[in-house]
Motif scaffolding. Structure first.
Motif, PDB file in Angstrom:
ATOM      1  N   UNK A  10       0.182 127.989  96.655  1.00  0.00           N
ATOM      2  CA  UNK A  10       0.812 128.638  95.499  1.00  0.00           C
ATOM      3  C   UNK A  10       2.291 128.909  95.770  1.00  0.00           C
ATOM      4  N   UNK A  11       2.607 129.359  96.978  1.00  0.00           N
ATOM      5  CA  UNK A  11       4.006 129.611  97.336  1.00  0.00           C
ATOM      6  C   UNK A  11       4.841 128.333  97.220  1.00  0.00           C
ATOM      7  N   UNK A  12       4.290 127.225  97.694  1.00  0.00           N
ATOM      8  CA  UNK A  12       4.992 125.941  97.584  1.00  0.00           C
ATOM      9  C   UNK A  12       5.202 125.556  96.120  1.00  0.00           C
ATOM     10  N   UNK A  13       4.185 125.789  95.304  1.00  0.00           N
ATOM     11  CA  UNK A  13       4.316 125.491  93.879  1.00  0.00           C
ATOM     12  C   UNK A  13       5.373 126.388  93.230  1.00  0.00           C
ATOM     13  N   UNK A  14       5.402 127.650  93.616  1.00  0.00           N
ATOM     14  CA  UNK A  14       6.402 128.579  93.065  1.00  0.00           C
ATOM     15  C   UNK A  14       7.822 128.135  93.431  1.00  0.00           C
ATOM     16  N   UNK A  15       7.993 127.569  94.618  1.00  0.00           N
ATOM     17  CA  UNK A  15       9.312 127.046  95.014  1.00  0.00           C
ATOM     18  C   UNK A  15       9.715 125.867  94.131  1.00  0.00           C
ATOM     19  N   UNK A  16       8.746 125.001  93.833  1.00  0.00           N
ATOM     20  CA  UNK A  16       9.030 123.873  92.938  1.00  0.00           C
ATOM     21  C   UNK A  16       9.386 124.369  91.544  1.00  0.00           C
ATOM     22  N   UNK A 103     -11.991 130.975  94.537  1.00  0.00           N
ATOM     23  CA  UNK A 103     -12.397 130.057  93.469  1.00  0.00           C
ATOM     24  C   UNK A 103     -11.364 130.079  92.347  1.00  0.00           C
ATOM     25  N   UNK A 104     -10.957 131.269  91.935  1.00  0.00           N
ATOM     26  CA  UNK A 104      -9.981 131.382  90.843  1.00  0.00           C
ATOM     27  C   UNK A 104      -8.592 130.978  91.326  1.00  0.00           C
ATOM     28  N   UNK A 105      -8.254 131.265  92.565  1.00  0.00           N
ATOM     29  CA  UNK A 105      -6.954 130.847  93.117  1.00  0.00           C
ATOM     30  C   UNK A 105      -6.861 129.323  93.110  1.00  0.00           C
ATOM     31  N   UNK A 106      -7.936 128.647  93.482  1.00  0.00           N
ATOM     32  CA  UNK A 106      -7.949 127.171  93.459  1.00  0.00           C
ATOM     33  C   UNK A 106      -7.760 126.666  92.029  1.00  0.00           C
ATOM     34  N   UNK A 107      -8.491 127.275  91.093  1.00  0.00           N
ATOM     35  CA  UNK A 107      -8.362 126.894  89.687  1.00  0.00           C
ATOM     36  C   UNK A 107      -6.919 127.098  89.207  1.00  0.00           C
ATOM     37  N   UNK A 108      -6.358 128.266  89.498  1.00  0.00           N
ATOM     38  CA  UNK A 108      -4.999 128.563  89.053  1.00  0.00           C
ATOM     39  C   UNK A 108      -3.973 127.639  89.697  1.00  0.00           C
ATOM     40  N   UNK A 109      -4.170 127.276  90.957  1.00  0.00           N
ATOM     41  CA  UNK A 109      -3.255 126.330  91.603  1.00  0.00           C
ATOM     42  C   UNK A 109      -3.298 124.977  90.897  1.00  0.00           C
ATOM     43  N   UNK A 110      -4.487 124.556  90.511  1.00  0.00           N
ATOM     44  CA  UNK A 110      -4.609 123.285  89.785  1.00  0.00           C
ATOM     45  C   UNK A 110      -3.911 123.373  88.428  1.00  0.00           C
ATOM     46  N   UNK A 111      -4.047 124.509  87.763  1.00  0.00           N
ATOM     47  CA  UNK A 111      -3.344 124.723  86.492  1.00  0.00           C
ATOM     48  C   UNK A 111      -1.835 124.658  86.716  1.00  0.00           C
ATOM     49  N   UNK A 112      -1.379 125.312  87.770  1.00  0.00           N
ATOM     50  CA  UNK A 112       0.061 125.310  88.073  1.00  0.00           C
ATOM     51  C   UNK A 112       0.557 123.897  88.345  1.00  0.00           C
ATOM     52  N   UNK A 113      -0.211 123.123  89.112  1.00  0.00           N
ATOM     53  CA  UNK A 113       0.189 121.742  89.426  1.00  0.00           C
ATOM     54  C   UNK A 113       0.291 120.896  88.167  1.00  0.00           C
ATOM     55  N   UNK A 114      -0.737 120.958  87.344  1.00  0.00           N
ATOM     56  CA  UNK A 114      -0.726 120.109  86.144  1.00  0.00           C
ATOM     57  C   UNK A 114       0.358 120.551  85.165  1.00  0.00           C
ATOM     58  N   UNK A 115       0.569 121.849  85.020  1.00  0.00           N
ATOM     59  CA  UNK A 115       1.618 122.349  84.129  1.00  0.00           C
ATOM     60  C   UNK A 115       2.993 121.953  84.647  1.00  0.00           C
ATOM     61  N   UNK A 116       3.174 122.048  85.953  1.00  0.00           N
ATOM     62  CA  UNK A 116       4.440 121.660  86.566  1.00  0.00           C
ATOM     63  C   UNK A 116       4.721 120.181  86.336  1.00  0.00           C
ATOM     64  N   UNK A 117       3.716 119.340  86.522  1.00  0.00           N
ATOM     65  CA  UNK A 117       3.890 117.890  86.303  1.00  0.00           C
ATOM     66  C   UNK A 117       4.230 117.600  84.845  1.00  0.00           C
ATOM     67  N   UNK A 118       3.550 118.308  83.935  1.00  0.00           N
ATOM     68  CA  UNK A 118       3.837 118.137  82.504  1.00  0.00           C
ATOM     69  C   UNK A 118       5.282 118.450  82.192  1.00  0.00           C
ATOM     70  N   UNK A 119       5.746 119.574  82.680  1.00  0.00           N
ATOM     71  CA  UNK A 119       7.111 120.023  82.394  1.00  0.00           C
ATOM     72  C   UNK A 119       8.134 119.090  83.047  1.00  0.00           C
ATOM     73  N   UNK A 120       7.834 118.622  84.245  1.00  0.00           N
ATOM     74  CA  UNK A 120       8.757 117.702  84.914  1.00  0.00           C
ATOM     75  C   UNK A 120       8.850 116.367  84.183  1.00  0.00           C
ATOM     76  N   UNK A 121       7.754 115.940  83.576  1.00  0.00           N
ATOM     77  CA  UNK A 121       7.760 114.668  82.850  1.00  0.00           C
ATOM     78  C   UNK A 121       8.484 114.763  81.518  1.00  0.00           C
ATOM     79  N   UNK A 122       8.625 115.974  80.986  1.00  0.00           N
ATOM     80  CA  UNK A 122       9.337 116.159  79.708  1.00  0.00           C
ATOM     81  C   UNK A 122      10.837 115.922  79.897  1.00  0.00           C
ATOM     82  N   UNK A 123      11.326 116.279  81.068  1.00  0.00           N
ATOM     83  CA  UNK A 123      12.772 116.197  81.337  1.00  0.00           C
ATOM     84  C   UNK A 123      13.326 114.829  81.257  1.00  0.00           C
TER      85      UNK A 123
END
Length: 123
Positions: A10-16, A103-123
């Motif tokens: 999660x920390x790595x994702x927050x840095x991205x 379990x929820x941390x894993x789910x939320x990390x996956x949400x963060x990853x997919x949302x991050x990829x979505x937003x990066x692809x919009x740019x």
């Protein structure tokens, strides 16, 4: 993955996320806010409703449906082997209750990853 490893991920994702532009951050947080789940809600649903509602909360509909059907089947045949079904469900679900944070941390990390990829692809 341990809870500590998930928090590091999660920390790595927050840095991205911090490296995104202002518009991307805004889009990211608007989407993430709707999708992330609360570990306490998951735990409460698991604790009070063994019928699988906690799986529905994390959008694991097939798993939740199986739990619900088995629980209803157990209620229907409570006189014969329904008690056995309840015990089996409790034995399966109890460890998930104790691991609800990860379990929820894993789910939320996956949400963060997919949302991050979505937003990066919009740019």
């Amino acid at each position: 993955m341990s809870l500590e490893q998930l928090k590091l991920e999660e920390d790595d994702l927050r840095k991205e996320i911090a490296a995104l532009s202002q518009d991307q951050k805004k889009a990211y947080y608007q989407t993430e806010e709707k999708l992330v789940k609360d570990p306490d809600t998951y735990a409460v649903l698991n604790y009070f409703f063994l019928a699988g509602l906690h799986h529905f909360y994390l959008e694991k509909y097939a798993h939740g449906l199986v739990n619900l059907v088995v629980m209803l089947f157990g209620l229907l045949f409570i006189q014969s082997f329904g008690i056995v079904l309840f015990v089996v469900i409790i034995l399966i679900e109890l460890p998930q209750l104790f691991r609800s944070q990860s379990i929820v941390q894993r789910y939320n990390n996956e949400v963060m990853k997919s949302t991050l990829r979505q937003v990066q692809n919009i740019a």
